[in-house]
Design a protein around this motif. Structure first.
Motif, PDB file in Angstrom:
ATOM      1  N   LYS A 136       0.827  -1.208   0.000  1.00 15.58           N
ATOM      2  CA  LYS A 136       0.000   0.000   0.000  1.00 15.58           C
ATOM      3  C   LYS A 136       0.860   1.257   0.000  1.00 15.58           C
ATOM      4  O   LYS A 136       0.450   2.304  -0.539  1.00 15.58           O
ATOM      5  N   ASP A 137       2.044   1.156   0.562  1.00 17.47           N
ATOM      6  CA  ASP A 137       2.937   2.314   0.652  1.00 17.47           C
ATOM      7  C   ASP A 137       3.662   2.576  -0.655  1.00 17.47           C
ATOM      8  O   ASP A 137       3.768   3.740  -1.088  1.00 17.47           O
ATOM      9  N   GLY A 139       3.252   0.609  -3.755  1.00 18.48           N
ATOM     10  CA  GLY A 139       2.730  -0.012  -4.965  1.00 18.48           C
ATOM     11  C   GLY A 139       1.540   0.703  -5.577  1.00 18.48           C
ATOM     12  O   GLY A 139       0.822   1.452  -4.916  1.00 18.48           O
ATOM     13  N   GLU A 140       1.325   0.454  -6.861  1.00 15.09           N
ATOM     14  CA  GLU A 140       0.121   0.905  -7.546  1.00 15.09           C
ATOM     15  C   GLU A 140      -0.216  -0.086  -8.660  1.00 15.09           C
ATOM     16  O   GLU A 140       0.674  -0.648  -9.289  1.00 15.09           O
ATOM     17  N   MET A 141      -1.510  -0.332  -8.855  1.00 10.14           N
ATOM     18  CA  MET A 141      -1.946  -1.221  -9.920  1.00 10.14           C
ATOM     19  C   MET A 141      -2.114  -0.418 -11.211  1.00 10.14           C
ATOM     20  O   MET A 141      -2.711   0.664 -11.219  1.00 10.14           O
ATOM     21  N   LYS A 142      -1.564  -0.958 -12.291  1.00 11.97           N
ATOM     22  CA  LYS A 142      -1.665  -0.304 -13.590  1.00 11.97           C
ATOM     23  C   LYS A 142      -1.723  -1.372 -14.666  1.00 11.97           C
ATOM     24  O   LYS A 142      -0.816  -2.213 -14.762  1.00 11.97           O
ATOM     25  N   LEU A 146       1.087  -4.949 -10.717  1.00 12.12           N
ATOM     26  CA  LEU A 146       1.542  -4.167  -9.570  1.00 12.12           C
ATOM     27  C   LEU A 146       2.876  -3.527  -9.910  1.00 12.12           C
ATOM     28  O   LEU A 146       3.840  -4.226 -10.253  1.00 12.12           O
ATOM     29  N   ASN A 148       6.026  -0.834  -8.675  1.00  9.72           N
ATOM     30  CA  ASN A 148       6.695  -0.124  -7.594  1.00  9.72           C
ATOM     31  C   ASN A 148       6.780   1.342  -8.007  1.00  9.72           C
ATOM     32  O   ASN A 148       7.494   1.695  -8.947  1.00  9.72           O
ATOM     33  N   LYS A 149       6.044   2.204  -7.293  1.00 11.10           N
ATOM     34  CA  LYS A 149       6.015   3.624  -7.646  1.00 11.10           C
ATOM     35  C   LYS A 149       7.390   4.266  -7.546  1.00 11.10           C
ATOM     36  O   LYS A 149       7.674   5.258  -8.239  1.00 11.10           O
ATOM     37  N   GLN A 150       8.234   3.715  -6.697  1.00 11.05           N
ATOM     38  CA  GLN A 150       9.545   4.319  -6.478  1.00 11.05           C
ATOM     39  C   GLN A 150      10.546   3.986  -7.575  1.00 11.05           C
ATOM     40  O   GLN A 150      11.493   4.725  -7.804  1.00 11.05           O
ATOM     41  N   TYR A 180      -3.368  -8.647  -6.026  1.00 11.32           N
ATOM     42  CA  TYR A 180      -2.379  -7.794  -6.699  1.00 11.32           C
ATOM     43  C   TYR A 180      -1.742  -8.464  -7.921  1.00 11.32           C
ATOM     44  O   TYR A 180      -0.755  -7.966  -8.454  1.00 11.32           O
TER      45      TYR A 180
END
Length: 384
Positions: A136-137, A139-142, A146, A148-150, A180
């Motif tokens: 939740k910290d 990650g984002e689904m696209k 899943l 890793n936003k970073q 996920y």
């Protein structure tokens, strides 16, 4: 060292009737000699022979999965398990930092990125609650994946490792993977004969890996296996572990880059004999656990690790948890100098040179366990 630990060390040596007690030794008798001798006399000692097929069949039956593919070691099994599960170069793979280096190496062989997460005090394995918080910290689904936003990378798989044969809490991990779109690949290297809610470990993920190294619950000398309930994955694993050779009576045609990972027949012969004894080995280890529980009860600030709820572990390695007031290194030095081989848990992967710059979550529990867990002699032994 105080008298409690002197008494403990002497009791362990008396238990094993040895002045020096190794951490773990294989146990052989006439059955292993019979099968290996038969294999040698047949002339088929390498990667073709009846014992390989037999071992794969009996291993699948024992673990309750559809297919088993025998390979040269547990690391090879994990490498191929991740490959057939669809892990690609530059993918990230969630795994515990508190594991043997093979887990991180196997992902690295595929040019994937180990992503280290924390473990549970109760199981010593991957913590599903902390993993979800981490997802939740960062990650984002696209597009159904899943990310890793970073880093912008796809997170492809989760690899729980069943530490010392004690099953991870798998149900919430399975649910997390479904939510996920992650592939569950079990590192069951240490957990042959261990059960989670009545199901054998290694049979709940898409694919899994076992190890039969000389120090495991049973051994093939060197060896491992891939387990799966997917026939297509098993066929593919078998194909690429035998150099991706297209079956033909004499032609050598290969349709992709493969690996010479097949288990030799002579190792499988040893495995067939050993596999028959696994229930006895586990029964003996569980009795050993009861004996150690009595011995450890006299040690201040020490507890014996017991299997988590809803599991039946193989107790491959007996583990002591030391309170913070006790020096781990002082205990290790004393036991090893006094004839009782003992070792610390692994150095966490994020602290090793090759993996220091890999992505990671909060690892508070991992760091605490690093300084408080030790293993003591665990060879299967008939304890009365």
């Amino acid at each position: 060292m105080n008298q409690q630990w002197i008494t403990f060390a002497n009791a362990v040596k008396e238990l094993y009737k040895k002045e020096y007690v190794p951490l773990h030794e294989p146990t052989f008798d006439e059955k292993e000699v019979e099968y290996v001798t038969d294999c040698v006399k047949s002339g088929w000692v390498s990667s073709v022979g009846k014992y390989v097929d037999r071992f794969e069949k009996e291993l699948a039956e024992f673990t309750g999965v559809k297919r088993a593919v025998a390979v040269v070691n547990g690391t090879a099994a994990l490498h191929i398990a991740l490959k057939v599960a669809g892990v690609q170069p530059n993918d990230e793979v969630f795994m515990p930092s508190l594991t043997f280096v093979a887990t991180a190496n196997a992902a690295s062989y595929l040019q994937a990125i180990p992503h280290f997460v924390d473990v549970s005090e109760e199981t010593l394995g991957l913590d599903p609650i902390k993993l979800e918080e981490h997802i939740k910290d960062i990650g984002e689904m696209k597009n159904g994946q899943l990310l890793n936003k970073q880093t912008g990378r796809v997170i492809r798989a989760v690899v729980p490792m069943h530490t010392f044969g004690h099953p991870v809490d798998l149900d919430p991990l399975i649910e997390l993977c479904e939510r996920y779109n992650l592939v569950l690949v079990e590192d069951a290297a240490e957990s042959l004969g261990s059960y989670y809610k009545g199901k054998h470990t290694g049979g709940l993920g898409r694919v899994s890996a076992l190890s039969f190294n000389g120090n495991k619950i049973m051994t093939t000398g060197g060896g491992g296996a891939i387990l799966t309930n997917d026939d297509k994955l098993a066929d593919y694993a078998k194909h690429i572990t035998t150099t991706a050779k297209i079956p033909h009576r004499w032609a050598y045609e290969h349709d992709e880059i493969g690996y010479n990972y097949r288990m030799p027949n002579i190792n499988a012969a040893l495995g067939c004999a050993q596999l028959q004894k696994v229930p006895t080995f586990i029964e003996q280890k569980r009795k050993l656990t009861e004996t150690y529980a009595n011995l450890v009860s006299s040690l201040d600030g020490v507890t014996l690790f017991k299997e988590p709820a809803n599991t039946k572990g193989n107790y491959w390695l007996q583990s002591l948890r030391l309170e913070q007031t006790i020096s781990r290194d002082a205990i290790l030095e004393f036991l090893n100098e006094n004839g009782v081989m003992s070792r610390p848990i692994w150095t966490p992967m994020d602290e090793l040179g090759p993996f220091q710059n890999m992505p990671k979550a909060d690892l508070t529990v991992t760091k605490r366990l690093k300084n408080s867990l030790i293993n003591i002699p665990s060879t299967s032994l008939e304890v009365k």
